[in-house]
Design an enzyme around this catalytic site. Structure first.
Site, mmCIF file in Angstrom:
data_model
loop_
_atom_site.group_PDB
_atom_site.id
_atom_site.type_symbol
_atom_site.label_atom_id
_atom_site.label_comp_id
_atom_site.label_asym_id
_atom_site.label_seq_id
_atom_site.Cartn_x
_atom_site.Cartn_y
_atom_site.Cartn_z
ATOM 1 N N ASN A 1 0.830 -1.186 0.028
ATOM 2 C CA ASN A 1 -0.024 -0.050 -0.045
ATOM 3 C C ASN A 1 0.862 1.144 0.157
ATOM 4 O O ASN A 1 0.911 1.922 -0.998
ATOM 5 C CB ASN A 1 -0.969 -0.047 1.237
ATOM 6 C CG ASN A 1 -2.035 0.951 1.148
ATOM 7 O OD1 ASN A 1 -1.870 2.079 0.468
ATOM 8 N ND2 ASN A 1 -3.076 0.857 1.771
ATOM 9 N N ASP A 2 1.538 1.402 0.951
ATOM 10 C CA ASP A 2 2.287 2.712 1.228
ATOM 11 C C ASP A 2 3.421 3.057 0.130
ATOM 12 O O ASP A 2 3.677 3.844 -0.419
ATOM 13 C CB ASP A 2 3.174 2.993 2.520
ATOM 14 C CG ASP A 2 2.102 2.885 3.781
ATOM 15 O OD1 ASP A 2 1.013 3.316 3.450
ATOM 16 O OD2 ASP A 2 2.384 2.794 4.785
ATOM 17 N N VAL A 3 4.156 1.809 -0.450
ATOM 18 C CA VAL A 3 5.244 1.671 -1.186
ATOM 19 C C VAL A 3 4.741 1.935 -2.588
ATOM 20 O O VAL A 3 5.569 2.142 -3.519
ATOM 21 C CB VAL A 3 5.919 0.310 -1.232
ATOM 22 C CG1 VAL A 3 6.442 0.182 0.328
ATOM 23 C CG2 VAL A 3 5.095 -0.883 -1.464
#
Ligand code: TAP
Length: 443
Positions: free
Chosen positions: A369-371
């Site tokens: 998600n964040d990456v």
């Protein structure tokens, strides 16, 4: 041996055996002149208790909880170094040289910061402690550091009538600093802090080695300290953060309040069925798989490798895009995929992967998600702004597998999910992958 997953297990065993020999050597070969060891009962008792707790914890811990455990163990190392300084200060304070006092104080301050910081990091990684900030926090942290330096100088110069009191004050301030410097660090930036704390523990141990004139302890401490420092610098580079800001605890989470947390108003997203996902991948020329923390949670690495093989047998070119901080520890995805015998040659690092996305037909995101969050490139108010991410949105189509629309570790929404070339494939990664393999094989 530790730098390659295939030999890392053996490397760890060799290290453990070396450590065992070092402990036995310390106990039986280096009897202090004039004061031989007499307290073997206490030493062996403590070793047995430590060994039992450590072994049980290591056997029980889930792979996804490993970073918390690393933090906890690192904190114990810092605490040991601080305790050594406290004991030595009380024992030989009268006839200490300035150099001895300096290493005692440095060991205690750095060990204390590492212990308190690691405990907070443990709490944050396990979700028990949230980010906390207050205005003027950075100045406050700098003032604490300054006071520690002044008090340390007073003790070394011997200009004080109450050295023990001042020593205790320095200890309390070091613990305070450890807490305050880790508390505000935002979710996505925790990896940098953890490797910095690891480096601190090494330096604190080296101070104790210097104090005892023990070359092995000194070398071990310097090794951990410098390896941790190099890793911190590499992580800072990977996250596009400055080392100065890490040291005074002034990056990451503080900016979350600027309006980048998940909101209800996220726009609309498209869902894709298992059959359609299987079809677009099977008939693609090039598929890029992006693994993330969710793949580790689902323990779906073997299913992922199976999917890769069945796509390959249909003539699809399959590669993996690996972000340096995907998952919860450095190299998490590399270790996870190596466990399933995925070839290292098929793993692309961030820069190489970013060059390939525009020529990729399908990107399959598995629990990341964040990456893959474009806000890191286009939203200056986002706490992850400036962190290099995988530019998956450049591919023709992006399939995102996760269980819900919940945010990832940094707690921020992801506009990728709402882009026209993105579609969501909801479900547990292992379950979804197994069904995808069945579909692809039946086509
Ligand atoms: P995250 O941003 O944490 O996202 C993981 C996603 O996986 C979640 O959004 C979750 O969504 C999904 N998920 C969880 N369980 C799943 C399952 N069983 N099946 C399918 N999906 C599942 O992960 P990332 O993209 O790998 O990024 C890593 C983050 O952790 C970064 O912010 C990084 O800075 C931080 N971090 C990294 C490290 C290191 S050194 N790697 C250390 C500490 C922190 P659902 O809940 O909707 O399923």
């Amino acid at each position: 041996m530790l730098s390659n997953p295939a030999t890392a297990r053996k490397g760890n065993l060799v290290s453990a055996a070396g450590m065992g020999i070092a402990i036995l050597g310390t106990l039986f070969l280096y009897q202090p002149v004039g004061a031989p060891f007499h307290n073997y009962g206490w030493i062996v008792g403590a070793m047995v208790i430590g060994t039992v707790i450590g072994s049980l914890a290591a056997l029980k811990v889930k792979m996804t909880e490993m970073p918390e455990m690393v933090s906890l163990f690192n904190g114990m190392g810092g605490l040991c170094a601080a305790l050594i300084s406290m004991v030595e200060f009380g024992r030989i304070a009268q006839d200490n040289t300035a150099m001895h006092l300096l290493s005692i104080l440095a060991g205690m301050v750095i060990g204390g910061v590492s212990f308190a910081g690691s405990m907070i990091a443990y709490g944050k990684l396990s979700g028990k402690i949230k980010d906390h900030t207050f205005s003027g926090q950075h100045i406050f942290n700098l003032v604490i550091l300054f006071v520690i330096l002044v008090l340390g100088a007073l003790i070394i110069h011997g200009d004080t009538g109450a050295p023990v009191l001042i020593f205790c004050g320095i200890l309390a301030l070091s613990l305070c600093y450890g807490v305050l410097f880790v508390l505000p660090i935002g979710g996505a930036d925790m990896p940098v802090v953890i490797s910095l704390l690891n480096s601190f523990t090494g330096v604190a141990t080296a101070c104790a080695g210097f104090l005892y004139n023990n070359q092995v302890m000194l070398t071990g401490g310097i090794l951990v300290g410098s390896a941790g420092a190099i890793l911190t610098i590499l992580m800072c580079k990977a996250m596009n953060r400055s080392i100065k800001n890490v040291l005074i605890g002034s990056f990451g989470g503080a900016k979350v309040a600027a309006g980048s947390t998940a909101t209800d108003d996220q726009g609309t997203y498209r869902e894709i069925s298992l059959i359609d996902s299987a079809m677009v991948m099977k008939y693609a020329h090039k598929v890029m798989i992006v693994p993330g923390y969710g793949l580790a949670v689902a323990q779906a690495q073997h299913a992922c490798h199976e999917l890769e093989k069945s796509l390959r047998s249909s003539g699809v070119d399959v590669k993996y895009a690996i972000h340096p901080v995907a998952g919860r520890m450095p190299g998490h995805m590399n270790v996870l995929l190596a466990e399933a015998d995925v070839s290292y040659d098929d793993l692309l690092e961030l820069e190489a992967a970013n060059e390939e996305f525009s020529s990729t037909d399908v990107v399959l995101i598995l629990g990341a998600n964040d990456v893959v969050n474009p806000a890191a490139e286009n939203d200056p108010s986002s706490p992850i702004y400036g962190m290099p991410v995988l530019q998956v949105w450049k591919a023709k189509s992006v399939i995102i597998n996760k269980r819900s629309m919940r945010p990832g570790y940094a707690g921020i929404e992801n506009q990728l999910f709402f882009l026209p070339n993105s579609s969501m494939l909801f479900g547990d990664a292992k379950d979804v992958l197994q069904k995808l393999i069945t579909e692809i094989k039946s086509m």
